[in-house]
Design an enzyme around this catalytic site. Structure first.
Site, short mmCIF file in Angstrom:
data_model
loop_
_atom_site.label_atom_id
_atom_site.label_comp_id
_atom_site.label_asym_id
_atom_site.label_seq_id
_atom_site.Cartn_x
_atom_site.Cartn_y
_atom_site.Cartn_z
N ASP A 75 0.82 -1.20 0.00
CA ASP A 75 0.00 0.00 0.00
C ASP A 75 0.86 1.26 0.00
O ASP A 75 1.94 1.29 0.59
CB ASP A 75 -0.88 0.00 1.25
CG ASP A 75 -1.69 1.27 1.35
OD1 ASP A 75 -2.59 1.43 0.53
OD2 ASP A 75 -1.38 2.11 2.21
N GLU B 87 1.07 -0.38 -5.22
CA GLU B 87 0.08 0.68 -5.42
C GLU B 87 0.85 1.97 -5.66
O GLU B 87 1.27 2.63 -4.72
CB GLU B 87 -0.83 0.82 -4.19
CG GLU B 87 -1.98 1.76 -4.47
CD GLU B 87 -2.54 2.46 -3.24
OE1 GLU B 87 -3.68 2.92 -3.33
OE2 GLU B 87 -1.85 2.55 -2.21
#
Ligand code: NAG
Ligand code: NAG
Ligand code: NAG
Ligand code: NAG
Ligand code: NAG
Length: 683
Positions: free
Chosen positions: A356, A411
Site C-alpha cells: 500500500d 500501489e
C-alpha cells in the site's frame, strides 16, 4: 537465500551479469533508452541496495537470518517452554515485563539492556509449563532518562484485542495456544497463476448483516463464491491490526497481529489454507508506507522519543494521513519491516503482498500536491526517498528469492519506471503495479460525458498506455472508488432506479437496460485491454449499489454502508444475478484463453462515429459497440487470422440479463453490446 552463504551478495545480485547485461543497475536502459540520462542515478540506487545487503551479510549473517527477526524479537517460547522476550527501545534506561502473569508488578521482571538498545528477559518454564498463560494480557513498562515511566504494547506482538466497552486502547496478549488448538496447514501453496484475476476483499464487510463479519464466515461463504466467479487471487485488505475500523486498515498499530475483530489467528490460517485447497492464492495488503500515531497501543514514541521506528520531526509525519513515517535508513527498522513480510509468509502462508501507498514511500513529497506528468526527471533526484527505494528493492529481492512463486503488487500512481523490473536490471522488483489511471478514466466518463460523446480513442489509449515489459493490474473500480465520497460504477450508471427497477418481474427501463449493458462492457474492455492482471473489489462483480462508509461518530456508528449485500444475487427476482454470472463467464473465459498473459492487444478499429472498438488478443476477436442507439447488421471488420469464428462471450446473452439479440449463428450485434469471438478450432 542461504544465511551461511558468504557470497550471498553475488547470489542475490549477480543475475544481470549472467544475462550479459551490465551488473550495475543500468540493465534496464536496454528496455527503455529514455532512462539513459539517469544512468548515474540508477547506479546509485542499485549500489545503495547492494551496500545494505553487504552490511547485513557482514553484521547479521545474511538477509535470511536478518529477516527472521521474529525468532529473536518479541515473545518466543522454546522447546522446553521457557519464554524469552526481547524489545528494541534504545532510549529507555530500564524496562520491565509486566502483565496478568505477575499482577502487573513494575519491579518483579526487569529486563537486561544490551549495547544495541535491546532489552531481554527470560522466564523459565514452571513445572514444564510456560510461565505466562495463553491469551493473558501483557505489556512492557519502561523508564526514560527523565525518570518518567511509560507503558507500551510489545512492538512484535502477534495478537491484540480491543474492548470498546472499556476503552479504545488495545490490550496486548500472549498468543500461545496449546498444540491441539493450533491450526495445522493441510494444503500446499498453489502455483503462481499465469494470469492474475484478483478479488479484492475486506473480511469485516463480507456479509449483508449490520456487523463485523468474521474469518470463519469468509471461509464458509465467500471462498466458494470467489471460486465460482473464477478468481485465482484474493487480496485481503485491513488484516494487519488497526485501531480505527473506519480507517479501512490504514492506521496500523500492531504490524505482526492479524486483526482480532474478525476472529483468532488460527481462524485466519484456516481461511488461507482453505483457499489454497481451492487453488486460490491469497495476498495481504501490507502497509509499510506509514503507521498509526497511537502511542499507548502503537509504535509511535515507542521508547519515549519522537523517532525510534520513525523519522524524527516533520520528516516522520504524513500530514494528510495524520500518521507516522518509517525511517527506512535505520538498521532496526529494516529488520522490523523485512521480518514483518516474512512473518506473514511463514506463519500465515500468504502468497504475496499488495504494498500500500508505494507513491508515498518513493517520494519525499509523498505525492502530495504533485501531479506526475511522466517526465523522467520526476522519478530521480531530490524528490525521491532513496532509502525507501532501497528498502523496496531489498524486500522484493528477498521475497522472490525465498518464495519463487510469490506475487508482489505496488500501489503506485506516479508511474515510476522500472518499478516492476528485476533488481538485477536495476528495477525495484515488483511483479505488478496497479493501473490507477483506469478507474479515474471511467469515473470521469460516467460523471462528465454524455453517452453519445464517449471518446473511443481516449478509452483505448488509457487502457493500453502502460510501460512495456512491466506488468499492470487493470481495474474499473477498487475499494478506493467506493470509499472516498464516491459510489460504485453501477450506482453511477443507474442511481435511484437500482432501488426500484432491478426486479425481473417488471420490464427493463431504459436506465437499467443501458446501465447493465455498460457495466458488463466496462468490465470486459478493461479486463481485455487494460493489463496483465485484473482486479475486482468485492460486490462490484454484481453491480453493488451505493458506496462504503464505516461506522464512525459522524454516522452514529452505523453499519448500513459497511457491508456487502451478497444476498442480492441470491434473489431470483432481481437482476443482480445476471451481472454476477457475467463476471463468472468472463473470468472463466480468461482462464481458458489466457489473454492476460498474452501480448498486448492489436486494436484494428476505433470508430468515433459508430462508437465501435475492435481488437485482437490471445487469438480472440473483441467487438464492442458503445453506441447508445445504433445497431450494426453485417458490420465488416478486419481479422488477422482467417477462419470460422464463434461467439465465446456475449454481454447480451439471456444468462447475463441481455436480450439474446445476437445468436451464435448470426452476424448481428446491437446496442450497446460486446462480443468475444474465438476460432471454432479452439472451442
Ligand atoms: C537516544 O539515545 C541515544 C543514545 O543514548 C542518544 O544519542 C540520543 O540523543 C537519544 N535520543 C533522544 C531523542 O533522546
Ligand atoms: C530452559 O531454561 C532452563 C532453565 O534456565 C535451561 O536449563 C534450559 O536449557 C532451557 N531450555 C532451552 C531449550 O533453552
Ligand atoms: C439481505 O440480507 C439482509 C440482512 O440479512 C436483509 O435485511 C435483506 O432483506 C436481504 N435482502 C434480500 C434481497 O434477500
Ligand atoms: C526476473 O527474475 C525472475 C525470477 O526471479 C525471472 O523469472 C525473470 O525471468 C527475470 N526477468 C528478467 C527480465 O530478467
Ligand atoms: C418498470 C418500472 O418498474 N418502473 C419503475 C422505475 O422506478 C420508478 C421510481 O424510481 C417507478 O416510478 C417506475 O414505475
Amino acid at each position: 537465500m542461504d544465511a551461511t552463504n558468504e557470497n550471498s551478495e553475488n547470489s542475490v545480485l549477480g543475475q544481470g551479469a549472467a544475462n550479459g547485461l551490465p551488473n550495475d543497475g543500468t540493465g534496464v536502459i536496454k528496455m527503455d533508452p529514455w532512462l539513459s540520462p539517469f544512468k548515474e542515478e540508477l547506479k546509485k540506487r542499485y549500489s545503495k541496495a547492494q551496500d545494505w545487503i553487504k552490511k547485513i551479510d557482514e553484521t547479521e549473517g545474511g538477509l535470511d537470518k536478518f529477516s527472521r527477526g521474529f525468532e529473536k524479537f518479541g515473545i518466543n517460547v522454546d522447546s522446553q517452554n521457557n519464554i524469552t522476550y526481547r524489545e528494541w527501545a534504545p532510549n529507555a534506561t530500564q524496562a520491565f515485563f509486566i502483565g496478568d502473569f505477575n499482577d502487573w508488578s513494575r519491579e518483579s521482571h526487569p529486563m537486561k539492556k544490551d549495547p544495541f538498545g535491546v532489552f531481554e528477559v527470560v522466564l523459565p518454564a514452571v513445572n514444564g509449563e510456560p510461565a505466562i498463560k495463553h491469551n493473558s494480557k501483557i505489556k512492557i513498562s519502561m523508564v526514560l532518562p527523565s525518570g518518567e515511566r511509560i507503558e507500551r504494547i510489545p512492538a512484535w506482538i502477534t495478537y491484540v484485542t480491543q474492548d470498546l466497552h472499556i476503552s479504545p486502547v488495545y490490550d496486548g496478549r500472549f498468543w500461545n495456544p496449546p498444540k491441539a488448538e493450533r491450526y495445522v496447514f493441510k494444503n500446499p501453496r498453489p502455483k503462481k497463476p499465469e494470469s492474475a484475476r484478483v478479488y479484492e476483499a475486506h473480511i469485516g464487510i463480507s456479509s449483508p448483516e449490520l456487523r463485523v463479519s468474521t474469518y470463519k464466515e469468509f471461509t464458509l461463504n465467500m471462498l466458494p463464491r470467489i471460486q465460482h466467479l473464477g478468481y485465482n487471487v484474493i487480496q485481503l485488505m485491513a488484516i494487519m491490526e488497526h485501531a480505527y475500523y473506519a480507517s479501512f486498515g490504514y492506521q496500523i498499530n500492531s504490524f505482526f497481529a492479524a486483526s482480532s475483530r474478525y476472529g483468532s489467528p488460527e481462524e485466519l490460517k484456516e481461511l488461507i489454507d482453505t483457499a489454497h485447497g481451492m487453488g486460490i492464492v491469497v495476498l495481504l495488503d501490507v502497509v509499510h508506507s506509514h503507521a498509526s500515531k497511537n502511542v499507548l497501543d502503537g509504535l509511535n514514541e515507542f521508547d519515549g522519543t519522537d523517532s525510534c521506528y520513525f523519522h524524527g520531526g516533520p520528516k516522520g509525519k504524513h500530514e494528510l494521513w495524520d500518521s507516522r513515517l518509517f525511517n527506512y535508513g535505520s538498521h532496526e527498522v529494516l529488520r522490523f519491516l523485512l521480518s514483518n513480510l516474512r512473518f506473514w509468509m511463514d506463519e500465515y502462508m500468504f502468497d504475496g503482498f499488495r504494498f500500500d501507498g508505494v507513491t508515498s514511500m518513493l517520494y519525499t513529497h509523498h505525492g502530495i500536491g504533485t501531479g506526475f506528468c511522466g517526465g523522467y526527471h520526476e522519478y530521480f533526484g531530490p524528490g525521491v526517498d532513496e532509502e525507501a527505494v532501497a528498502y523496496l528493492m531489498i524486500a522484493n529481492e528477498l521475497l522472490h528469492d525465498l518464495y519463487p512463486e510469490m506475487i508482489t503488487i505496488a500501489e503506485d500512481v506516479s508511474g515510476m519506471p522500472a518499478l516492476c523490473v528485476n533488481l538485477s536490471l536495476g528495477g525495484i522488483g515488483f511483479d505488478y503495479r496497479l493501473a490507477m489511471a483506469i478507474p479515474d478514466m471511467w469515473i470521469k466518463i460516467l460523471k462528465e460525458v454524455k453517452d453519445d460523446n464517449w471518446d473511443m480513442a481516449n478509452i483505448c489509449f488509457t487502457l493500453t498506455n502502460r510501460r512495456h515489459g512491466e506488468k499492470t493490474i487493470a481495474y474499473c473500480e477498487s475499494h478506493d472508488q467506493a470509499l472516498v465520497g464516491d459510489k460504485s460504477i453501477m450506482m453511477h450508471l443507474c442511481d435511484a432506479e437500482m432501488y426500484t427497477n432491478m426486479s425481473t418481474l417488471t420490464a427493463f427501463t431504459p436506465v437499467i437496460e443501458r446501465g447493465m449493458a455498460l457495466h458488463k462492457m466496462i468490465r470486459l474492455i478493461t479486463h481485455a485491454l487494460g493489463g496483465e492482471g485484473y482486479l475486482n473489489f468485492e460486490g462490484n462483480e454484481f453491480g453493488h449499489p451505493e458506496w462504503l462508509d464505516f461506522p464512525r461518530a459522524g454516522n452514529d456508528n452505523s453499519f448500513w454502508y459497511a457491508r456487502r449485500q451478497f444476498n442480492l444475487t441470491a434473489d431470483d427476482l432481481l437482476r443482480y444475478k445476471f451481472l454476477n454470472e457475467f463476471d463468472s463467464g468472463m473470468q472463466h473465459a480468461e482462464q481458458k484463453y489466457g489473454w492476460l498473459h498474452s501480448p498486448q492487444a492489436y486494436i484494428s478499429l476505433k470508430n468515433e462515429a459508430d462508437k465501435v472498438i475492435v481488437f485482437e488478443r490471445a487469438g480472440l476477436v473483441w467487438v464492442f459497440n458503445f453506441h447508445p442507439t445504433k445497431s450494426y447488421p453485417d458490420y465488416r471488420i478486419g481479422i488477422e487470422q482467417e477462419g470460422t469464428y464463434r461467439v465465446v462471450l456475449n454481454t447480451d446473452t439471456k444468462a447475463y440479463g441481455g436480450f439474446e439479440r445476437i445468436d451464435a449463428g448470426t452476424r448481428f450485434f446491437t446496442t450497446p453490446t460486446a462480443i468475444v469471438l474465438a476460432l471454432e478450432s479452439t472451442l
